[in-house]
Design a protein around this motif. Structure first.
Motif, PDB file in Angstrom:
ATOM      1  N   ARG A   3      -5.888  -7.070 -16.582  1.00  0.00           N
ATOM      2  CA  ARG A   3      -4.750  -7.431 -15.586  1.00  0.00           C
ATOM      3  C   ARG A   3      -3.948  -6.151 -15.454  1.00  0.00           C
ATOM      4  NH1 ARG A   3      -1.403 -12.719 -16.295  1.00  0.00           N
ATOM      5  NH2 ARG A   3      -3.439 -13.512 -15.999  1.00  0.00           N
ATOM      6  N   ASP A   4      -3.493  -5.443 -16.418  1.00  0.00           N
ATOM      7  CA  ASP A   4      -2.767  -4.321 -16.231  1.00  0.00           C
ATOM      8  C   ASP A   4      -3.372  -3.325 -15.308  1.00  0.00           C
ATOM      9  OD1 ASP A   4      -0.425  -5.353 -17.489  1.00  0.00           O
ATOM     10  OD2 ASP A   4      -1.028  -4.431 -19.427  1.00  0.00           O
ATOM     11  N   GLU A   5      -4.583  -3.077 -15.601  1.00  0.00           N
ATOM     12  CA  GLU A   5      -5.685  -1.993 -14.819  1.00  0.00           C
ATOM     13  C   GLU A   5      -5.587  -2.500 -13.465  1.00  0.00           C
ATOM     14  OE1 GLU A   5      -8.515   0.018 -18.384  1.00  0.00           O
ATOM     15  OE2 GLU A   5      -8.914  -2.310 -17.266  1.00  0.00           O
ATOM     16  N   SER A   6      -5.765  -3.592 -13.331  1.00  0.00           N
ATOM     17  CA  SER A   6      -6.130  -4.266 -11.905  1.00  0.00           C
ATOM     18  C   SER A   6      -4.634  -3.929 -11.142  1.00  0.00           C
ATOM     19  CB  SER A   6      -6.243  -5.972 -11.840  1.00  0.00           C
ATOM     20  OG  SER A   6      -6.435  -6.093 -10.801  1.00  0.00           O
ATOM     21  N   SER A   7      -3.474  -4.158 -11.775  1.00  0.00           N
ATOM     22  CA  SER A   7      -2.363  -4.179 -11.332  1.00  0.00           C
ATOM     23  C   SER A   7      -1.922  -2.768 -10.945  1.00  0.00           C
ATOM     24  CB  SER A   7      -1.277  -4.769 -12.076  1.00  0.00           C
ATOM     25  OG  SER A   7      -1.223  -6.005 -12.233  1.00  0.00           O
ATOM     26  N   ALA A   8      -2.245  -1.719 -11.717  1.00  0.00           N
ATOM     27  CA  ALA A   8      -2.056  -0.173 -11.709  1.00  0.00           C
ATOM     28  C   ALA A   8      -2.901   0.087 -10.273  1.00  0.00           C
ATOM     29  CB  ALA A   8      -2.458   0.443 -12.590  1.00  0.00           C
ATOM     30  N   LEU A   9      -4.316  -0.374 -10.209  1.00  0.00           N
ATOM     31  CA  LEU A   9      -5.087  -0.026  -9.057  1.00  0.00           C
ATOM     32  C   LEU A   9      -4.328  -0.517  -7.901  1.00  0.00           C
ATOM     33  CD1 LEU A   9      -7.751   0.646  -7.509  1.00  0.00           C
ATOM     34  CD2 LEU A   9      -8.707  -1.605  -8.381  1.00  0.00           C
ATOM     35  N   ALA A  10      -4.027  -1.577  -7.706  1.00  0.00           N
ATOM     36  CA  ALA A  10      -3.315  -2.266  -6.673  1.00  0.00           C
ATOM     37  C   ALA A  10      -2.099  -1.567  -6.099  1.00  0.00           C
ATOM     38  CB  ALA A  10      -3.050  -3.821  -6.613  1.00  0.00           C
ATOM     39  N   ALA A  11      -1.295  -1.365  -7.169  1.00  0.00           N
ATOM     40  CA  ALA A  11      -0.037  -0.445  -6.915  1.00  0.00           C
ATOM     41  C   ALA A  11      -0.457   0.984  -6.372  1.00  0.00           C
ATOM     42  CB  ALA A  11       0.796  -0.307  -8.144  1.00  0.00           C
ATOM     43  N   ALA A  12      -1.304   1.698  -6.798  1.00  0.00           N
ATOM     44  CA  ALA A  12      -1.930   2.778  -6.463  1.00  0.00           C
ATOM     45  C   ALA A  12      -2.274   2.948  -4.702  1.00  0.00           C
ATOM     46  CB  ALA A  12      -2.927   3.508  -7.136  1.00  0.00           C
ATOM     47  N   LEU A  13      -2.866   1.888  -4.525  1.00  0.00           N
ATOM     48  CA  LEU A  13      -3.456   1.765  -3.228  1.00  0.00           C
ATOM     49  C   LEU A  13      -2.381   1.323  -2.159  1.00  0.00           C
ATOM     50  CD1 LEU A  13      -6.633  -0.543  -4.076  1.00  0.00           C
ATOM     51  CD2 LEU A  13      -6.490   1.628  -3.024  1.00  0.00           C
ATOM     52  N   GLN A  14      -1.401   0.453  -2.639  1.00  0.00           N
ATOM     53  CA  GLN A  14      -0.362   0.125  -1.618  1.00  0.00           C
ATOM     54  C   GLN A  14       0.735   1.354  -1.633  1.00  0.00           C
ATOM     55  OE1 GLN A  14       1.030  -3.159  -4.166  1.00  0.00           O
ATOM     56  NE2 GLN A  14       0.528  -4.716  -2.798  1.00  0.00           N
ATOM     57  N   THR A  15       0.681   2.137  -2.434  1.00  0.00           N
ATOM     58  CA  THR A  15       1.577   3.427  -2.378  1.00  0.00           C
ATOM     59  C   THR A  15       0.935   4.461  -1.415  1.00  0.00           C
ATOM     60  OG1 THR A  15       2.437   3.311  -4.642  1.00  0.00           O
ATOM     61  CG2 THR A  15       2.608   5.204  -3.435  1.00  0.00           C
ATOM     62  N   ALA A  16      -0.376   4.568  -1.466  1.00  0.00           N
ATOM     63  CA  ALA A  16      -1.166   5.624  -0.486  1.00  0.00           C
ATOM     64  C   ALA A  16      -1.611   5.214   0.657  1.00  0.00           C
ATOM     65  CB  ALA A  16      -2.266   6.110  -1.375  1.00  0.00           C
ATOM     66  N   LEU A  17      -1.787   3.898   1.096  1.00  0.00           N
ATOM     67  CA  LEU A  17      -2.012   3.279   2.327  1.00  0.00           C
ATOM     68  C   LEU A  17      -1.034   2.891   3.199  1.00  0.00           C
ATOM     69  CD1 LEU A  17      -5.423   1.721   0.922  1.00  0.00           C
ATOM     70  CD2 LEU A  17      -5.197   3.585   2.624  1.00  0.00           C
ATOM     71  N   PRO A  18      -1.128   2.680   4.591  1.00  0.00           N
ATOM     72  CA  PRO A  18      -0.078   2.045   5.368  1.00  0.00           C
ATOM     73  C   PRO A  18       0.443   0.531   4.932  1.00  0.00           C
ATOM     74  CG  PRO A  18      -1.813   3.024   6.592  1.00  0.00           C
ATOM     75  CD  PRO A  18      -2.367   3.028   5.179  1.00  0.00           C
ATOM     76  N   ASP A  19       1.604   0.396   5.331  1.00  0.00           N
ATOM     77  CA  ASP A  19       2.228  -1.248   4.917  1.00  0.00           C
ATOM     78  C   ASP A  19       0.960  -2.076   5.639  1.00  0.00           C
ATOM     79  OD1 ASP A  19       4.321  -0.125   3.828  1.00  0.00           O
ATOM     80  OD2 ASP A  19       5.641  -0.316   5.381  1.00  0.00           O
ATOM     81  N   GLY A  20       0.827  -3.258   4.761  1.00  0.00           N
ATOM     82  CA  GLY A  20       0.084  -4.302   5.265  1.00  0.00           C
ATOM     83  C   GLY A  20      -1.417  -4.147   5.114  1.00  0.00           C
ATOM     84  N   ALA A  21      -1.721  -2.729   4.672  1.00  0.00           N
ATOM     85  CA  ALA A  21      -3.309  -2.564   4.347  1.00  0.00           C
ATOM     86  C   ALA A  21      -4.026  -3.182   3.292  1.00  0.00           C
ATOM     87  CB  ALA A  21      -3.602  -0.919   4.468  1.00  0.00           C
ATOM     88  N   VAL A  22      -3.043  -3.372   2.215  1.00  0.00           N
ATOM     89  CA  VAL A  22      -3.481  -3.893   1.025  1.00  0.00           C
ATOM     90  C   VAL A  22      -3.241  -5.389   0.615  1.00  0.00           C
ATOM     91  CG1 VAL A  22      -3.661  -3.434  -1.506  1.00  0.00           C
ATOM     92  CG2 VAL A  22      -3.454  -1.473   0.128  1.00  0.00           C
TER      93      VAL A  22
END
Length: 466
Positions: A3-22
């Motif tokens: 779960r922690d790894e999944s959360s870290a992945l999602a957070a990295a995607l949200q930081t790098a991609l436009p708002d609403g893309a993830v």
């Protein structure tokens, strides 16, 4: 993935991609967990990315690679083999928002389009330039060009005009390391290097993520559609008519079969009246202009009648032709109203169509399941549709037995286990039986070379060794 790894992945995607893309949770994520092959295994993805640009795709692939997360590319989710089903810890990368038609070159007859462009939208757009894009899967109104290319989709007119591969000149693809490759050409001919464009067509997202495609087009004019419709008292008679058309050397623009189960489902849904005793319907189309087209239509009608067809109809007006073919395009959604549908996609030699239809009927009786049949009969591509009532686990188990037996019988007749839907997940056992060890080793060598960590749509398209 924890779960922690999944959360870290999602957070990295949200930081790098436009708002609403993830997307990271809730019903929206669940909606992207599988394509239309709900019979195949799937799981909730770690995240869903709604890409709108090449840069979004590159960023997603690179971040997923850093987190060792699989990437499952997806178009409209209309696939029927589980090719877009999410695997554990995966990022589902949707290209459905990449809908720009970047160029139409009428002089050289090609178009450059993003992966999320709908098949029908492309057809309408290029028609304004006097051009035509022939591949026409039954899902053409809702399936994307990227998905069509990834599965090498066929369609109703592919018996004469070919499948998606025949129209792909080039593409832009994001590779497993996030690098971008531009493959192919815009010229009418070209043989420089290996045909890497052809390799990517039908690879189901396992070798790279297709973000843009250059497509060959044909002139829109010069064709005059004539439809020939024959009602048959048995499925065998309809199959014999298909074989007769092939044996006569006729290449129709379309030759489609619909059995009585499909016909009744469509008729009940659309409030149509069917002829008494109709067990199957054959829909043929020829498009040669003028007297040649009229003569060819007469030959097809005569072959239908000789094979036992009744109420053989002719149509020339475009609206009437479209009306007659509507039953074919409505068959699948009409059957879905009866319960979950397990969709087959086998292809046999054209002369073996009558025998294969007979074997499918026997399999249905033996397994005690309802199997409806629609087919691109002109090229031997059959789509037996196995229906199991909602919540009936025993019927679902029998349906899977029937599915596997159909694959075996297809191979016994010299056929192939998938004609246009792709291997995905559902056809992995059949592909393992069809492909020799040497050929499987070649698949693995290509996969390892382009995706050494195995992160692009893992477990799809071809079976693992051993």
């Amino acid at each position: 993935m924890t779960r922690d790894e999944s959360s870290a992945l999602a957070a990295a995607l949200q930081t790098a991609l436009p708002d609403g893309a993830v997307l990271t949770g809730g019903p929206d994520v669940e909606r992207y967990a599988h394509d239309d092959a709900e019979w195949a295994e799937y799981t909730t993805p770690a995240a869903v990315v709604l890409a709108t640009s090449l840069e979004d795709v590159v960023t997603t692939v690179r971040i997923a690679g850093e987190h060792r997360a699989p990437v499952v590319p997806r178009g409209a989710g209309t696939g029927l083999s589980g090719g877009a089903n999410a695997t554990a810890g995966a990022v589902v990368l949707s290209l459905e928002r990449m809908t720009r038609i970047r160029e139409v070159n009428a002089a050289e007859r090609y178009a450059v389009v993003e992966a999320g462009v709908l098949n029908d939208d492309l057809r309408r757009h290029v028609a304004q330039h006097g051009l035509w894009y022939p591949p026409d899967p039954a899902s053409q109104a809702i399936s994307t060009i990227g998905g069509n290319v990834a599965t090498n989709a066929g369609g109703l007119c592919c018996v004469k005009y070919g499948v998606t591969r025949d129209y792909v000149l080039g593409m832009t693809v994001v590779l497993a390391d996030g690098s971008v490759a531009r493959l192919g050409r815009t010229t009418a001919k070209g043989v420089t290097g290996y045909d890497l464009t052809g390799l990517l067509v039908g690879s189901e997202g396992t070798l790279g993520i297709i973000v843009e495609v250059t497509l060959k087009l044909r002139p829109l004019g010069g064709r005059e559609d004539r439809a020939i419709v024959g009602w048959f008292p048995s499925l065998a008679d309809a199959g014999n008519a298909v074989a007769a058309v092939s044996a006569a050397g006729i290449v129709p623009a379309a030759l489609e079969l619909i059995d009585s189960t499909c016909l009744r489902a469509v008729a009940d849904w659309q409030d149509w009246t069917l002829p008494e005793g109709a067990a199957a319907l054959l829909l043929a189309k020829v498009d040669e202009p003028g007297a040649a087209g009229e003569a060819l239509a007469e030959r097809v009608a005569g072959l239908f009648e000789k094979a036992g067809g009744t109420q053989v109809e002719r149509a020339f007006a475009p609206d009437e032709v479209d009306r007659l073919f509507l039953a074919r395009r409505l068959a699948y959604p009409a059957l879905e109203r009866l319960g979950p549908v397990l969709t087959e996609d086998v292809c046999v030699p054209r002369g073996a169509v009558p025998e294969m239809l007979g074997r499918i009927e026997r399999i249905a009786r033996d397994a005690d399941v309802v199997i409806a049949n629609i087919a691109h009969a002109g090229d031997g591509n059959l789509h037996p549709l196995i229906i199991a009532p909602e919540g009936d686990d025993a019927a679902k188990a029998r349906a899977k037995v029937a599915f596997d037996r159909i694959v075996d019988e297809c191979r016994a007749l010299g056929g192939t286990v998938t004609g246009e839907h792709g291997v995905g997940l559902l056809k992995l056992p059949g592909a393992a039986a069809e492909l020799s060890p040497a050929v499987l080793a070649m698949h693995r060598a290509v996969k390892d070379a382009l995706d050494p960590r195995g992160l692009l749509n893992p477990g799809k398209a071809f079976p693992a060794a051993g």
